[in-house]
Design a protein around this motif. Structure first.
Motif, mmCIF file in Angstrom:
data_model
loop_
_atom_site.group_PDB
_atom_site.id
_atom_site.type_symbol
_atom_site.label_atom_id
_atom_site.label_comp_id
_atom_site.label_asym_id
_atom_site.label_seq_id
_atom_site.Cartn_x
_atom_site.Cartn_y
_atom_site.Cartn_z
ATOM 1 N N SER A 1 -5.880 -14.820 8.954
ATOM 2 C CA SER A 1 -7.004 -15.570 9.620
ATOM 3 C C SER A 1 -7.992 -14.544 10.347
ATOM 4 C CB SER A 1 -6.532 -16.542 10.770
ATOM 5 O OG SER A 1 -5.776 -17.431 10.153
ATOM 6 N N PHE A 2 -7.399 -13.342 10.662
ATOM 7 C CA PHE A 2 -8.287 -12.236 11.124
ATOM 8 C C PHE A 2 -9.408 -12.240 10.376
ATOM 9 C CE2 PHE A 2 -4.603 -10.906 13.714
ATOM 10 C CZ PHE A 2 -5.259 -11.180 15.109
ATOM 11 N N ARG A 3 -9.149 -12.222 8.949
ATOM 12 C CA ARG A 3 -10.495 -11.730 7.919
ATOM 13 C C ARG A 3 -11.276 -12.990 7.856
ATOM 14 N NH1 ARG A 3 -11.099 -8.357 3.566
ATOM 15 N NH2 ARG A 3 -11.334 -9.069 1.598
ATOM 16 N N HIS A 4 -10.776 -14.197 7.994
ATOM 17 C CA HIS A 4 -11.535 -15.385 8.176
ATOM 18 C C HIS A 4 -12.468 -15.270 9.264
ATOM 19 C CE1 HIS A 4 -10.059 -17.674 4.513
ATOM 20 N NE2 HIS A 4 -8.969 -16.952 4.754
ATOM 21 N N ARG B 1 -7.821 -6.124 5.098
ATOM 22 C CA ARG B 1 -6.359 -6.823 4.891
ATOM 23 C C ARG B 1 -5.313 -6.211 5.587
ATOM 24 N NH1 ARG B 1 -9.127 -6.664 0.030
ATOM 25 N NH2 ARG B 1 -9.764 -8.670 -0.833
ATOM 26 N N LEU B 2 -4.194 -6.794 5.901
ATOM 27 C CA LEU B 2 -3.208 -6.029 6.499
ATOM 28 C C LEU B 2 -2.677 -4.988 5.789
ATOM 29 C CD1 LEU B 2 -0.683 -6.270 8.607
ATOM 30 C CD2 LEU B 2 0.624 -7.692 7.131
ATOM 31 N N GLU B 3 -2.498 -4.859 4.668
ATOM 32 C CA GLU B 3 -2.079 -3.472 4.017
ATOM 33 C C GLU B 3 -2.966 -2.582 3.983
ATOM 34 O OE1 GLU B 3 0.943 -1.202 2.368
ATOM 35 O OE2 GLU B 3 0.870 -3.260 3.192
ATOM 36 N N GLU B 4 -4.281 -2.975 4.041
ATOM 37 C CA GLU B 4 -5.288 -1.815 4.031
ATOM 38 C C GLU B 4 -5.235 -1.060 5.313
ATOM 39 O OE1 GLU B 4 -8.651 -4.142 1.306
ATOM 40 O OE2 GLU B 4 -8.773 -4.222 3.288
ATOM 41 N N LEU B 5 -4.922 -1.826 6.459
ATOM 42 C CA LEU B 5 -4.884 -0.969 7.812
ATOM 43 C C LEU B 5 -3.606 -0.214 7.862
ATOM 44 C CD1 LEU B 5 -6.224 -4.240 9.711
ATOM 45 C CD2 LEU B 5 -7.591 -2.046 9.167
ATOM 46 N N CYS B 6 -2.533 -0.956 7.305
ATOM 47 C CA CYS B 6 -1.199 -0.251 7.799
ATOM 48 C C CYS B 6 -1.118 1.019 6.783
ATOM 49 C CB CYS B 6 -0.054 -1.487 7.441
ATOM 50 S SG CYS B 6 0.001 -2.569 8.679
ATOM 51 N N GLN B 7 -1.747 1.101 5.766
ATOM 52 C CA GLN B 7 -1.467 2.119 4.803
ATOM 53 C C GLN B 7 -2.666 3.216 5.067
ATOM 54 O OE1 GLN B 7 -2.028 1.060 0.997
ATOM 55 N NE2 GLN B 7 -4.291 0.620 1.144
ATOM 56 N N LEU B 8 -3.307 3.001 6.261
ATOM 57 C CA LEU B 8 -4.357 4.175 6.459
ATOM 58 C C LEU B 8 -3.677 5.391 7.014
ATOM 59 C CD1 LEU B 8 -6.889 2.117 8.981
ATOM 60 C CD2 LEU B 8 -7.298 3.059 6.709
ATOM 61 N N TRP C 1 -2.737 -2.200 17.733
ATOM 62 C CA TRP C 1 -3.942 -1.680 17.048
ATOM 63 C C TRP C 1 -4.104 -2.511 15.685
ATOM 64 C CZ3 TRP C 1 -7.567 0.460 19.591
ATOM 65 C CH2 TRP C 1 -7.123 1.412 20.773
ATOM 66 N N VAL C 2 -3.252 -2.566 14.969
ATOM 67 C CA VAL C 2 -3.524 -3.624 13.495
ATOM 68 C C VAL C 2 -4.373 -4.686 13.695
ATOM 69 C CG1 VAL C 2 -2.689 -4.496 11.672
ATOM 70 C CG2 VAL C 2 -1.968 -2.256 12.463
ATOM 71 N N PRO C 3 -3.857 -5.582 14.763
ATOM 72 C CA PRO C 3 -4.514 -6.843 14.999
ATOM 73 C C PRO C 3 -5.935 -6.679 15.549
ATOM 74 C CG PRO C 3 -2.382 -7.111 15.936
ATOM 75 C CD PRO C 3 -2.797 -5.861 15.535
ATOM 76 N N VAL C 4 -6.205 -5.425 16.436
ATOM 77 C CA VAL C 4 -7.428 -5.475 16.871
ATOM 78 C C VAL C 4 -8.543 -4.803 15.699
ATOM 79 C CG1 VAL C 4 -8.782 -3.805 18.233
ATOM 80 C CG2 VAL C 4 -6.803 -4.698 19.151
ATOM 81 N N LEU C 5 -7.797 -3.919 14.875
ATOM 82 C CA LEU C 5 -8.611 -3.443 13.742
ATOM 83 C C LEU C 5 -8.947 -4.668 12.511
ATOM 84 C CD1 LEU C 5 -7.040 -0.046 13.074
ATOM 85 C CD2 LEU C 5 -9.292 -0.299 14.032
ATOM 86 N N ALA C 6 -7.997 -5.488 12.502
ATOM 87 C CA ALA C 6 -8.241 -6.688 11.635
ATOM 88 C C ALA C 6 -9.325 -7.616 12.190
ATOM 89 C CB ALA C 6 -6.957 -7.301 11.300
ATOM 90 N N TYR C 7 -9.487 -7.940 13.461
ATOM 91 C CA TYR C 7 -10.382 -8.607 14.031
ATOM 92 C C TYR C 7 -11.727 -7.969 13.982
ATOM 93 C CZ TYR C 7 -12.915 -11.021 17.644
ATOM 94 O OH TYR C 7 -13.579 -11.850 18.875
ATOM 95 N N VAL C 8 -11.989 -6.910 13.990
ATOM 96 C CA VAL C 8 -13.426 -6.284 14.226
ATOM 97 C C VAL C 8 -13.698 -5.507 12.650
ATOM 98 C CG1 VAL C 8 -13.348 -5.950 16.451
ATOM 99 C CG2 VAL C 8 -12.537 -4.056 15.208
ATOM 100 N N THR C 9 -12.897 -5.735 11.579
ATOM 101 C CA THR C 9 -13.348 -5.166 10.367
ATOM 102 C C THR C 9 -13.058 -5.929 9.193
ATOM 103 O OG1 THR C 9 -11.096 -4.310 9.875
ATOM 104 C CG2 THR C 9 -12.344 -2.716 11.136
ATOM 105 N N GLY C 10 -12.175 -7.132 9.665
ATOM 106 C CA GLY C 10 -11.899 -8.130 8.227
ATOM 107 C C GLY C 10 -11.033 -7.659 7.226
#
Length: 209
Positions: free
Chosen positions: A159-162, A51-58, A40-49
């Motif tokens: 790179s997902f953010r980019h 950061r890694l820690e922002e997603l992992c700490q949800l 899920w984390v790569p999917v969310l990073a791809y469609v939200t931009g």
């Protein structure tokens, strides 16, 4: 001296490698990858931009639904959470494709289990970052011949953010809006005042192909 390019967005071919890898076709979940966080984390990073820690700490309380504009993530700092800058505190609408893929069903199942975190299997590293160990495991999988086989050192999780920023520009989303989605600081003084409402963010997210 011209500074070397440090990070690149993923190309369509590279995204296909990631999202057709064993993570998604064989439910591969490596040790230290946080179980389903690894999918899920790569999917969310791809469609939200985000950061890694922002997603992992949800936390589950950060996945919210607006009656008019649908599901969104609340990214902020709190107990055991941190953000990079003041502008990082924001709301990010969820792309319809994420809903269709089952993310809300996944979250609802965790609510039934009375979990606290969206990715409960992630364990904080020595610095207290829930994304620290995940990032190392994902980096190895990205480079591995048995993983994605992406070896360019300029291509990393960030790179997902980019990639997301590039997609926003390709979709003609105005800079003010995609900066608000990603938590980037605007270039003008006026941009520091007020917020971009969900009523503008949600339609913009729907513009992304």
């Amino acid at each position: 001296k011209v500074e070397a390019v440090k990070r690149l967005p993923f190309s369509t071919k590279e995204l296909q490698r990631i999202f057709s890898s064993a993570i998604y076709t064989k439910r591969f979940r490596p040790k230290g990858g946080g179980d389903d966080a690894f999918a899920w984390v790569p999917v969310l990073a791809y469609v939200t931009g985000a950061r890694l820690e922002e997603l992992c700490q949800l936390r589950l309380t950060d996945v919210l639904r607006d009656g008019k504009h649908g599901w969104y993530l609340n990214i902020g700092d709190g107990d055991s959470q941190r953000v990079k800058t003041e502008s990082s505190r924001r709301t990010v609408p969820l792309h319809p494709a994420v809903i269709e893929a089952g993310f809300i069903r996944y979250v609802d199942a965790l609510r039934v289990q009375k979990c606290d975190w969206v990715f409960p299997a992630l364990r904080p590293d020595n610095d207290g970052r829930r994304g620290g160990n995940f990032g190392k495991v994902f980096a190895r999988f990205l480079r591995s011949d048995n993983g994605c086989g992406i070896t360019d050192p300029r291509l990393v999780f960030h790179s997902f953010r980019h990639t997301f920023k590039t997609m926003c520009r390709d979709s003609s989303i105005v800079e003010e809006v995609h900066d608000a989605l990603t938590g980037h600081v605007g270039t003008s003084v006026g941009r520091d005042y007020g917020t971009v409402p969900l009523s503008r963010l949600a339609p913009a997210m729907g513009q992304l192909a």
